[in-house]
Design an enzyme around this catalytic site. Structure first.
Site, PDB file in Angstrom:
ATOM      1  N   GLY A 159     -20.064  53.723  59.984  1.00 54.70           N
ATOM      2  CA  GLY A 159     -21.297  52.970  59.718  1.00 54.70           C
ATOM      3  C   GLY A 159     -21.459  51.863  60.724  1.00 54.70           C
ATOM      4  N   ARG A 160     -20.575  50.858  60.637  1.00 52.36           N
ATOM      5  CA  ARG A 160     -20.610  49.722  61.553  1.00 52.36           C
ATOM      6  C   ARG A 160     -20.557  50.153  63.022  1.00 52.36           C
ATOM      7  NH1 ARG A 160     -17.718  44.592  60.619  1.00 52.36           N
ATOM      8  NH2 ARG A 160     -16.754  45.708  58.890  1.00 52.36           N
ATOM      9  N   CYS A 175     -29.140  24.862  52.514  1.00 49.55           N
ATOM     10  CA  CYS A 175     -28.493  23.677  51.942  1.00 49.55           C
ATOM     11  C   CYS A 175     -27.024  23.952  51.668  1.00 49.55           C
ATOM     12  CB  CYS A 175     -29.227  23.242  50.670  1.00 49.55           C
ATOM     13  SG  CYS A 175     -30.882  22.628  50.992  1.00 49.55           S
TER      14      CYS A 175
END
Length: 518
Positions: free
Chosen positions: A360-361, A446
């Site tokens: 995949g990667r 944040c």
């Protein structure tokens, strides 16, 4: 070293999944260093100086990435300036040709290696890396099946027109709906991940008057991969069935599942599946796992007289994330794995099975990059470093780190916060001759941990409105994207033959509000 377009499963640094770098001490405000090297602190330096137009950028960039006459990076023949103008930022950009080349090369390499030991090879693209209808179509047209792990991924593959037999279903907690969808569309196999799944799948198949095609996922005990969270072959984790015998038991959970599946007339046991981790940098773990699985296959044959026809060795092939990362030579690894498989089969006196893979990667990752627009910039004094630096040099001005804020962050690239993963970045819209400055690329969320690139040397004249590009984000960028702080997820833009097109549109605030029932 194998050519980028043929080996393509490049390793990361020696740490595997990469860890955050410590704060360097004693660096001047604008280090006078040559780009493209590593500083004494280990921070990767920017490569935005000294680029000749048309010269490929090299790893970890896609093969088509080069700077144009105006200094802007071009991908698939399209300037990132034009992409940003047309589609906005943040944006994921996928080089269709790079994806296709890597898919085609992977299939060709493993087919050739396995043919040498008389074995057929099958390749399934692991959709969890990145799955859209266009991406599924690219993979299928290059001869790959699609590996899914949820009902949503199944829906995308089916909507793309992928035939059921070319699809597999993973998952450690499959719902009844997922099993039903798989059976109703005649998918090629369902991978059993727990003992309780066997009866649920069998009952669903019986209700439909059919046999369910299944494989059993075995945990081999081989620990491979960079980070603990992406190493899936060791015993103490959620996936699969252990090959270790429990105290007081004559068999392992994996063997129990195989025997039960082989003897259940409602099931068609197709093989054994294993997966040992992700971002793996060498062939040894695959070889060790293959030997263990072949032993399990031989044990099943001895117990039941049934020799399963297929062994799926999963995926996990590492890629380059930083300049200078050493590539894994896939051709050599595939040949070594084939030799190991043949040795194991001969040792256990069993036939050589069909061998399947799930990259995949290694296909999607290097084919993609993410574009951001620079916003606020601030220089932060490094107090801990300054004390020692001033003692050593009697310098009045302490060293600083430049914080470069971008319009994305951990909502579009979660891996740095989740795994401590390291990425490269470059000033993408122009070339600068300004001195380099120790910099940190941070998002707008944040969270103090909202850091996309921990340490990098970038030109000191980076300014608001510049475009920053991070390569090797084609896998697990969009697929792990989230709406933290109510941030809409970026689009996926495909480039090919000098043109760009949106294959997954940008979310809008209106999309988010549409989900809010008040």
């Amino acid at each position: 070293m194998v050519d980028q377009n043929s080996s393509f499963s490049h390793s990361a640094g020696p740490d595997g999944a990469s860890q955050n770098l410590p704060t360097p001490a004693g660096l001047p405000e604008t280090p006078a260093v040559e780009p493209g090297t590593a500083g004494a602190d280990g921070a990767v330096l920017s490569l935005t100086k000294g680029r000749n137009p048309g010269t490929p950028l090299g790893l970890p960039w896609p093969a088509s990435a080069a700077r144009g006459q105006d200094g802007a990076i071009r991908l698939g023949g399209v300037s990132v300036v034009d992409i940003a103008a047309a589609h906005g930022t943040p944006a994921y950009v996928m080089d269709e040709s790079e994806f296709r080349t890597r898919a085609r090369s992977f299939r060709s390499i493993v087919e050739h290696a396995m043919a040498g030991i008389g074995a057929e090879a099958r390749v399934y693209y692991a959709g969890k890396a990145l799955l859209t209808k266009a991406v599924a179509t690219w993979a299928a047209s290059e001869g790959l099946g699609i590996d899914c792990s949820t009902e949503g991924e199944l829906a995308v593959a089916l909507a793309a027109g992928i035939p059921g037999p070319k699809i597999g279903l993973h998952g450690n907690n499959k719902s009844d709906a997922e099993i039903a969808t798989a059976l109703d569309h005649g998918i090629g196999h369902i991978i059993i991940d727990s003992l309780e799944e066997i009866e649920r799948i069998a009952a669903a198949a019986e209700a439909r008057g059919m046999k369910a095609p299944v494989m059993v996922r075995a945990v081999t005990g081989v620990h491979a991969g960079g980070h603990e969270y992406i190493s899936t072959g060791h015993q103490d984790q959620k996936f699969g069935l252990s090959m270790e015998r429990r105290a007081g038991s004559s068999t392992s959970p994996a063997m129990s599942a195989l025997c039960q599946a082989a003897e259940d007339e409602r099931l068609n046991l197709l093989g054994i599946h294993s997966h040992i981790g992700s971002q793996i940098l060498g062939a040894e773990g695959f070889e060790e796992s293959a030997h263990a699985v072949m032993g399990l296959r031989a044990g099943l044959l001895a117990r039941t007289g049934y020799e399963v026809p297929e062994v799926n060795l999963g995926g996990g092939y590492g890629i380059a994330y930083l300049p200078g990362d050493e590539p894994l030579d896939l051709e050599a690894a595939a040949q070594s794995l084939a030799t190991a498989i043949k040795f194991s089969c001969d040792a256990f006196k069993i036939s050589v099975p069909r061998i399947a893979f799930e990259p995949g990667r290694s296909i999607a990752g290097p084919a993609g990059l993410t574009l951001y627009t620079v916003g606020a910039i601030k220089d932060i004094v490094l107090p801990d470093a300054s004390v020692e630096a001033d003692k050593a040099t009697a310098r009045a001005t302490p060293p600083t780190r430049r914080y470069i804020s971008i319009d994305g962050g951990m909502s579009d690239n979660l891996r740095p916060a989740l795994y401590g993963a390291r990425y490269h970045a470059e000033l993408a819209n122009r070339v600068s001759n300004a001195p380099l400055q120790l910099s940190r690329i941070v998002g707008k969320h944040c969270e103090s941990g909202d850091i996309v690139v921990q340490e990098i040397m970038l030109p000191s004249d980076v300014r608001r409105g510049d475009i920053i590009a991070t390569p090797a984000t084609g896998a697990y960028g969009r697929s792990m994207a989230n709406n933290y702080n109510q941030m809409p997820r970026p689009p996926v833009v495909a480039v090919a033959d000098g043109a760009s097109r949106v294959i997954l549109r940008r979310e809008t605030v209106a999309d988010l509000l549409a989900l809010d029932e008040g």
